[in-house]
Design an enzyme around this catalytic site. Structure first.
Site, PDB file in Angstrom:
ATOM      1  N   GLU A   1      25.597 -25.429  33.932  1.00  0.00           N
ATOM      2  CA  GLU A   1      24.495 -24.516  34.819  1.00  0.00           C
ATOM      3  C   GLU A   1      23.163 -24.460  33.833  1.00  0.00           C
ATOM      4  OE1 GLU A   1      26.645 -21.217  35.929  1.00  0.00           O
ATOM      5  OE2 GLU A   1      25.568 -19.772  34.472  1.00  0.00           O
TER       6      GLU A   1
ATOM      7  N   LYS B   1      24.197 -23.762  42.630  1.00  0.00           N
ATOM      8  CA  LYS B   1      25.034 -24.480  41.589  1.00  0.00           C
ATOM      9  C   LYS B   1      25.162 -26.088  42.151  1.00  0.00           C
ATOM     10  CE  LYS B   1      25.376 -21.020  39.130  1.00  0.00           C
ATOM     11  NZ  LYS B   1      24.337 -20.452  38.543  1.00  0.00           N
TER      12      LYS B   1
ATOM     13  N   ARG C   1      16.246 -17.739  32.219  1.00  0.00           N
ATOM     14  CA  ARG C   1      15.835 -16.277  31.566  1.00  0.00           C
ATOM     15  C   ARG C   1      16.193 -16.295  30.191  1.00  0.00           C
ATOM     16  NH1 ARG C   1      21.623 -15.721  33.104  1.00  0.00           N
ATOM     17  NH2 ARG C   1      22.513 -15.683  31.324  1.00  0.00           N
TER      18      ARG C   1
END
Lengths: 454, 157
Positions: A289, A118, A293
């Protein structure tokens, strides 16, 4: 360009069924990698072949990188689709695929690592001129204290390796900071194997807005609009929609551009989502973030764009690049999705695994249901409780909402408790109907309902 | 020097008799990894290994070398199935060309090694799990077996 003729689907549940459907439409063979608990599931029946990869526990089956790659090699699959969750954002799988000559349908291992950390993702955002929540890394208790004083309370202590709300602590008084730091750090160490934490200003009234992007891996990136996922309970999304209602057009445009800029900086490959927090009081937005996917809520984007995102993932993995231009992406109408989970709203949304004796999902104009649950299906206790996603599309938000309310009312599940009653309440709520709720909506709604029911 | 089949069998036996669960051995670039109990842990693939894995790059032609489907479990209470403890490539012998661990008619004890299952170059031993005589061998050498697939049957009568 390597044509993909056979894909190993390394996932389960509704997303496995959804991936298999696109593969069928494209004439691609599918091999489902299933645990013992999922051998008789709907995806297992839809796939051309199912191979059993291990016991029900994810750690002994769906989370075993070596086993998944060995299975792909053993069945001569050209590619692995990881779905979401499980191994989808594990750089180790992408890397082993790269080494073994199996195509990983997703970003590169290096990109997964870049967004998985992060702090690194924050740095990449700053480098791409994408605003981040005021805050930063803290190495010492002293540094934490002085940063916290500058940010002011409330603030959040977050895990560098965390995500989805895990490893997060809210601090309301500066004197509580040392304790929160210690707690977050030890939790993060245990949960993610990475004890590093950082501080961020807590946005009191925030909306969760994310941008769907696809990139060719060579620096070209386009967006497919944004999704509003502010209807969350304990950081678990329950209702998602596109476009984000009531967002100032200038903010909407800047968020989309920021999402593209972030992915461009990474020369991102495949489908991904860049998440932002919209600060309602300040009319500002910050990078949160990136999810490397396919997302659970991708169908709302598919509904308004007409683009099959899994199909695009496969095309990019084959090396076909982007088949769409930004101008070629048209967003039509509005789409809203409800996540139907096997959990009991009457018992604080406890997961309710078991056997579904009878189920009937809605159908009709503008309605799509992504599910792996049929009458007789079992919901094993080892996995998440998502049973189905009901998606409604309409020419505008009121039309989509009306269709969704009807569809949710028509859904019938016997045998396990579900959150269908919650969805019926949420969709009927005046605040939700007005649109543009912040992430505190679910808590307020539940409090109101409790008052009403005594 | 190179490892012979006899060496591997010998080393396997030594590991079995030892109090250790796993062994990693490297001799002249030949790496051998043995683990007890069929568990596997993620390891980076290392080459070369004691055996050449048939991990040929996927080609559309090498399609569906699907393993023999698992025949229904034997109803005879004196016949025991030996299941694959994990998914991987099954080998009947410690090395190509070497005699198989067991043949039909071989006498086995619970601890007798009856095959190897390879997962990304990591060799996992498969044990009979029961004592008796091998009556049937269902899994083919060098072919992918699923978790729980019946590899062979052992008559215990």
């Amino acid at each position: 360009m390597a044509a993909i003729r056979r894909i190993l689907v390394a996932n389960r549940g509704e997303i496995a069924a959804r991936i298999i459907r696109t593969c069928r439409a494209l004439g691609i063979e599918t091999v489902l990698a299933a645990s013992v608990a999922d051998r008789d599931s709907l995806p297992a029946r839809l796939a051309d072949r199912t191979i059993c990869i291990g016991p029900a526990r994810p750690a002994e089956s769906y989370l075993k990188i070596d086993t998944i790659v060995q299975a792909a090699l053993g069945v001569a699959a050209h590619a692995i689709h990881p779905g979401y969750g499980f191994l989808s954002e594990r750089a180790g799988l992408a890397r082993l695929c790269e080494e073994q000559g199996v195509i990983f349908i997703g970003p590169t291992a290096a990109q997964i690592e870049a967004v998985g950390d992060k702090l690194r993702a924050r740095a990449e955002a700053e480098a791409a001129s994408v605003p981040v929540v005021p805050g930063g890394a803290v190495d010492t208790a002293e540094a934490a204290k002085s940063l916290a004083r500058r940010l002011g309370v409330p603030l959040l202590v977050k895990a560098v390796g965390g995500g989805g709300g895990r490893g997060m602590k809210r601090v309301d008084r500066l004197e509580d900071l040392p304790h929160a730091l210690e707690l977050a750090s030890s939790e993060a160490g245990a949960a993610f194997g990475d004890a590093r934490v950082y501080l961020e200003r807590f946005v009191t009234r925030g909306r969760h807005v994310e941008v769907q992007v696809i990139g060719d891996g060579a620096g070209r990136v386009i967006h497919l609009g944004e999704r509003d996922c502010s209807v969350q309970r304990r950081y678990q999304k329950l209702i998602e929609e596109t476009p984000a209602p009531g967002l100032a057009e200038s903010v909407r445009r800047r968020i989309r551009e920021a999402g593209v800029r972030f992915a461009e900086r990474l020369a991102y490959r495949g489908a991904g989502t860049v998440e932002f927090l919209v600060d309602v009081e300040r009319d500002a937005f910050y990078f949160l973030e990136m999810n490397a996917r396919i997302q659970v809520e991708h169908p709302v984007t598919e509904a308004v764009t007409g683009v099959d995102l899994v199909g695009e993932q496969i095309a990019i993995a084959e090396g076909a690049g982007l088949r769409l231009s930004q101008r070629g992406v048209r967003l039509r109408g509005c789409a809203i999705e409800c996540r139907i989970n096997a959990e009991d709203p009457a018992r604080d949304f406890q997961p309710a695994p078991g056997r579904v004796t009878e189920v009937s999902w809605p159908a009709g104009a503008g309605i799509r249901v992504d599910t792996h649950i049929e009458s007789g299906s079992s919901i094993p206790p080892f996995y998440d409780s998502l049973m189905a996603k009901i998606i409604a599309h309409g020419p505008d938000r009121p039309a989509a909402l009306a269709r969704l309310r009807e569809a949710v009312a028509a859904a019938r599940v016997v045998g396990v408790a579900t959150n269908l009653p919650f969805h019926a309440q949420a969709l009927a709520d005046t605040e939700f109907q007005a649109g543009g709720v912040d992430t505190g909506f679910v808590a307020r709604l539940l409090a109101r309902e409790n008052v009403r029911h005594g | 020097m190179t490892l012979t089949a006899k060496d591997v069998a010998e080393i396997t036996k030594l590991l079995e008799e030892s109090s250790f669960d796993e062994l990693d051995l490297e001799i002249d670039g030949v790496k051998l990894s043995l683990r007890r109990g069929g568990g596997s842990k993620p390891t980076a693939p290392t080459a070369p290994t004691a055996r050449t894995a048939p991990a040929s790059p996927p080609t559309g032609v090498a399609a569906h070398s699907s393993p023999a489907r698992v025949p229904a479990t034997s109803l005879d209470p004196n016949v025991h199935d030996v299941p694959a403890p994990l998914l991987g490539t099954f080998y009947r012998a410690p090395k190509p060309g070497a005699p198989p661990f067991v043949e039909i008619g071989s006498t086995v004890q619970a601890e007798t090694v009856v095959g190897i299952i390879e997962v990304m170059k990591l060799m996992n031993t498969v044990r009979a799990g029961v004592s008796g005589r091998v009556t049937e061998i269902l899994a083919r050498d060098g072919v992918l077996v699923e978790y729980g697939e019946t590899l062979m049957r052992v008559g215990t009568a």
